[in-house]
Design a protein around this motif. Structure first.
Motif, PDB file in Angstrom:
ATOM      1  N   UNK A  31       0.756  -1.130  -0.010  1.00 26.56           N
ATOM      2  CA  UNK A  31      -0.178   0.019   0.124  1.00 26.56           C
ATOM      3  C   UNK A  31       0.940   1.480   0.240  1.00 26.56           C
ATOM      4  N   UNK A  32       1.816   1.268   0.756  1.00 26.05           N
ATOM      5  CA  UNK A  32       2.700   2.361   0.864  1.00 26.05           C
ATOM      6  C   UNK A  32       3.432   2.543  -0.494  1.00 26.05           C
ATOM      7  N   UNK A  33       4.104   1.456  -0.873  1.00 25.86           N
ATOM      8  CA  UNK A  33       4.497   1.904  -2.347  1.00 25.86           C
ATOM      9  C   UNK A  33       3.580   2.075  -3.280  1.00 25.86           C
ATOM     10  N   UNK A  34       2.620   1.596  -3.364  1.00 25.36           N
ATOM     11  CA  UNK A  34       1.589   2.097  -4.489  1.00 25.36           C
ATOM     12  C   UNK A  34       1.307   3.642  -4.124  1.00 25.36           C
ATOM     13  N   UNK A  35       1.246   4.170  -3.043  1.00 23.65           N
ATOM     14  CA  UNK A  35       0.892   5.558  -2.846  1.00 23.65           C
ATOM     15  C   UNK A  35       2.052   6.342  -3.427  1.00 23.65           C
ATOM     16  N   UNK A  36       3.240   6.150  -3.488  1.00 19.87           N
ATOM     17  CA  UNK A  36       4.301   6.818  -4.031  1.00 19.87           C
ATOM     18  C   UNK A  36       4.594   6.440  -5.626  1.00 19.87           C
ATOM     19  N   UNK A  37       4.475   5.194  -6.016  1.00 20.54           N
ATOM     20  CA  UNK A  37       5.062   4.922  -7.093  1.00 20.54           C
ATOM     21  C   UNK A  37       3.945   4.045  -7.949  1.00 20.54           C
ATOM     22  N   UNK A  38       2.808   4.359  -7.613  1.00 19.63           N
ATOM     23  CA  UNK A  38       1.775   3.694  -8.487  1.00 19.63           C
ATOM     24  C   UNK A  38       1.561   2.380  -8.153  1.00 19.63           C
ATOM     25  N   UNK A  39       0.468   1.789  -9.104  1.00 18.88           N
ATOM     26  CA  UNK A  39      -0.128   0.456  -9.044  1.00 18.88           C
ATOM     27  C   UNK A  39       1.099  -0.831  -9.162  1.00 18.88           C
ATOM     28  N   UNK A  40       0.950  -1.771  -8.366  1.00 24.26           N
ATOM     29  CA  UNK A  40       1.852  -2.912  -8.211  1.00 24.26           C
ATOM     30  C   UNK A  40       2.161  -3.390  -9.724  1.00 24.26           C
ATOM     31  N   UNK A  41       3.349  -3.343 -10.364  1.00 24.39           N
ATOM     32  CA  UNK A  41       3.528  -3.606 -11.652  1.00 24.39           C
ATOM     33  C   UNK A  41       3.040  -4.833 -12.349  1.00 24.39           C
ATOM     34  N   UNK A  42       2.963  -5.933 -11.551  1.00 26.57           N
ATOM     35  CA  UNK A  42       2.656  -7.390 -12.334  1.00 26.57           C
ATOM     36  C   UNK A  42       1.327  -7.756 -11.646  1.00 26.57           C
ATOM     37  N   UNK A  75      14.120  -4.672   5.264  1.00 22.78           N
ATOM     38  CA  UNK A  75      14.278  -5.667   4.311  1.00 22.78           C
ATOM     39  C   UNK A  75      13.358  -6.014   3.447  1.00 22.78           C
ATOM     40  N   UNK A  76      12.087  -6.350   3.951  1.00 22.01           N
ATOM     41  CA  UNK A  76      10.972  -6.767   3.027  1.00 22.01           C
ATOM     42  C   UNK A  76      10.425  -5.556   2.202  1.00 22.01           C
ATOM     43  N   UNK A  77      10.367  -4.257   2.884  1.00 23.60           N
ATOM     44  CA  UNK A  77       9.926  -3.192   2.310  1.00 23.60           C
ATOM     45  C   UNK A  77      11.064  -2.987   1.027  1.00 23.60           C
TER      46      UNK A  77
END
Length: 525
Positions: A262-273, A313-315
């Motif tokens: 959710x946090x990555x999508x907030x800044x980088x957009x929708x999950x790529x795969x 690490x996971x993030x």
């Protein structure tokens, strides 16, 4: 006795030598490999756990504009190639110095099958010095992880092993192991088929994938799963695979993964795969960014961050789904784009869940550790070993952080999403540093080339000079640069932003000024 000891030493050093082989990759593209591109890999492997070996074949589908006299692939010499087929016929080949040269038959064939087997190379210090890591879990069951960022795919399959080569139609991966073992791999699990005491797992992805992103992990795992609702509106399968001994931690890991996506999508957009999955698998080494099956070996060290739990690490490895997997570089010289942007995404987790001050505190602590010993961008045609060093993470992230300070949030955050969403630089297309700089200039309408090149391609820092000027003012300059940087300055009249360069600029203030009080820039003071 002396003779026996001498013999043992010879065996020891020969084993150590075989395990400490340094398989680098990248550099200039081999001229023979420039003549074709890989479209698809179909890898079929039997994983022999007791002997720590593999046996199988790889079918490589390729496109060559002209008939090839030699089809050159990469495969380490530790494996024995038994035969090579084209159009169902055996063809001649040589295999030495980790190069597999195939002499095609007189046909316009667009695929080749390579049959091979051997004992796997053992990772010395995974994932930094990679290979296969073989362990036993607490239940004395086999547990195997593969890491190959520094070595490339040639340590587990024949391939055109160069960072610029990605199978544009994806991969089909078939792994056969003894029951009850599971093989976690890339893409979607298409089928699993049992024959006697063996089970074969068929994984597949149609997305392009970088060579070191192709991966497989073996163990007896407990699976926790859910559907993740992406900001795109699509529901994406989300899985975590952990050892049985860690079953009680699986649900917590799944929740940490969900928050991170959710946090990555907030800044980088929708999950790529979205047509594949979001997943992590517990590995016997720290971690690595394998497309849709990130390696996780951080021992569930979750820390509180605001109202959520954070696993750095996971993030971090998850962030590579955007920078490294969706957006990839064809020359390791630009490796900082993988690591710097992903590391910056780690900084943004602090802001999203700890607040802006937590973000600034974290950024400031990282900036203090940067030695400025090597340029972030390496020379063209660098190998992985030449390009990989700590500053591609820390200083790479600091450059992105500095860009934010220069252009402001209202420009920066849309720019970030626009860059990672640009079709010119993603999936089938790769990116380099100059692409990024040109994109920034076009998006912002400013020429920031000198600023970005200075920080990315040199180890120099602007030297901040501040001097009192008269009763109510100060002179500020940045020595050592031949351009100006918009810099925030705290004055008696409030926070202002001025373009500062080598020529002193007068700043009116009745109180002592603070230059760059939030710490956006890397400066020598």
């Amino acid at each position: 006795m002396r003779k026996s000891i001498f013999s043992l030493l010879i065996v020891f050093f020969s084993i150590s030598s075989s395990y400490s082989q340094n398989w680098d990759w990248g550099g200039p593209m081999d001229p023979l490999q420039e003549k074709f591109k890989v479209l698809h890999y179909q890898l079929e492997l039997e994983i022999l756990l007791d002997s720590k070996s593999i046996k199988g074949k790889n079918r490589i589908t390729f496109d060559a504009p002209e008939k090839l006299d030699t089809l050159r692939l990469n495969l380490i010499d530790e494996y024995v190639v038994s035969r090579v087929l084209m159009n169902g016929e055996e063809v001649s080949f040589t295999h030495q110095n980790d190069i597999l040269d195939i002499i095609p038959i007189d046909c316009r064939c667009n695929s080749v099958e390579v049959f091979y087997e051997g004992v796997t190379p053992i990772a010395i210090n995974p994932p930094w010095t990679g290979g296969f890591t073989w362990e036993l879990d607490l239940m004395d069951q086999h547990w195997m992880g593969l890491s190959s960022q520094g070595e490339g795919a040639k340590i587990f399959m024949p391939a055109l092993d160069h960072p610029s080569s990605e199978p544009e139609n994806g991969v089909d991966l078939f792994f056969t192991v003894q029951k009850p073992y599971f093989v976690a791999s890339n893409g979607r699990l298409i089928e699993q088929k049992e024959v006697g005491d063996r089970i074969t797992y068929h994984w597949a992805t149609e997305y392009p994938i970088n060579n070191y992103g192709i991966n497989f992990t073996v163990g007896v795992f407990h699976e926790a799963k859910m559907d993740f609702e992406s900001i795109s509106g699509q529901k994406i399968p989300m899985h975590v695979f952990v050892l049985q001994e860690d079953e009680a931690k699986a649900q917590s890991l799944l929740e940490v993964l969900k928050v991170s996506v959710e946090t990555q999508e907030k800044y980088f957009g929708a999950f790529p795969f979205p047509n594949d999955k979001i997943a992590v698998v517990e590995t016997p080494y720290l971690g690595m960014e394998h497309q849709t099956i990130n390696a996780y070996g951080n021992n569930f060290q979750f820390v509180p961050m605001g109202d959520v739990s954070y696993d750095w690490l996971l993030h971090h490895e998850l962030g590579h789904e955007w920078f490294g997997n969706k957006m990839s570089v064809g020359d390791w010289a630009d490796m900082w784009i993988h690591e710097g942007f992903t590391a910056y995404g780690d900084w943004l987790f602090y802001e999203a869940h700890g607040g802006f001050d937590a973000y600034l505190d974290h950024a400031g602590s990282v900036l203090k550790t940067i030695p400025h010993a090597k340029p972030v961008v390496s020379p063209p045609n660098s190998t992985e070993e030449e390009a990989y060093h700590g500053e591609i993470y820390s200083k790479g992230a600091a450059v992105v952080h500095g860009l934010r300070g220069v252009v402001g949030d209202e420009v920066f955050f849309p720019l970030l999403k626009a860059f990672i969403s640009d079709d010119r630089f993603t999936y089938l297309n790769q990116v380099n540093t100059n692409d990024f700089i040109e994109f920034v200039n076009a998006y912002t309408g400013q020429d920031l080339s000198l600023f970005l090149n200075f920080y990315l391609k040199t180890t120099n820092l602007p030297v901040l000079k501040v001097g009192k000027k008269g009763k109510d003012g100060y002179q500020v300059s940045l020595k050592g640069i031949d351009f100006t940087i918009p810099v925030e300055i705290e004055t008696s009249n409030g926070l202002i932003k001025e373009k500062i360069g080598s020529k002193p600029v007068f700043i009116e203030s009745t109180t002592e000024i603070k230059v760059d009080p939030k710490g956006w820039l890397m400066l020598s003071k």
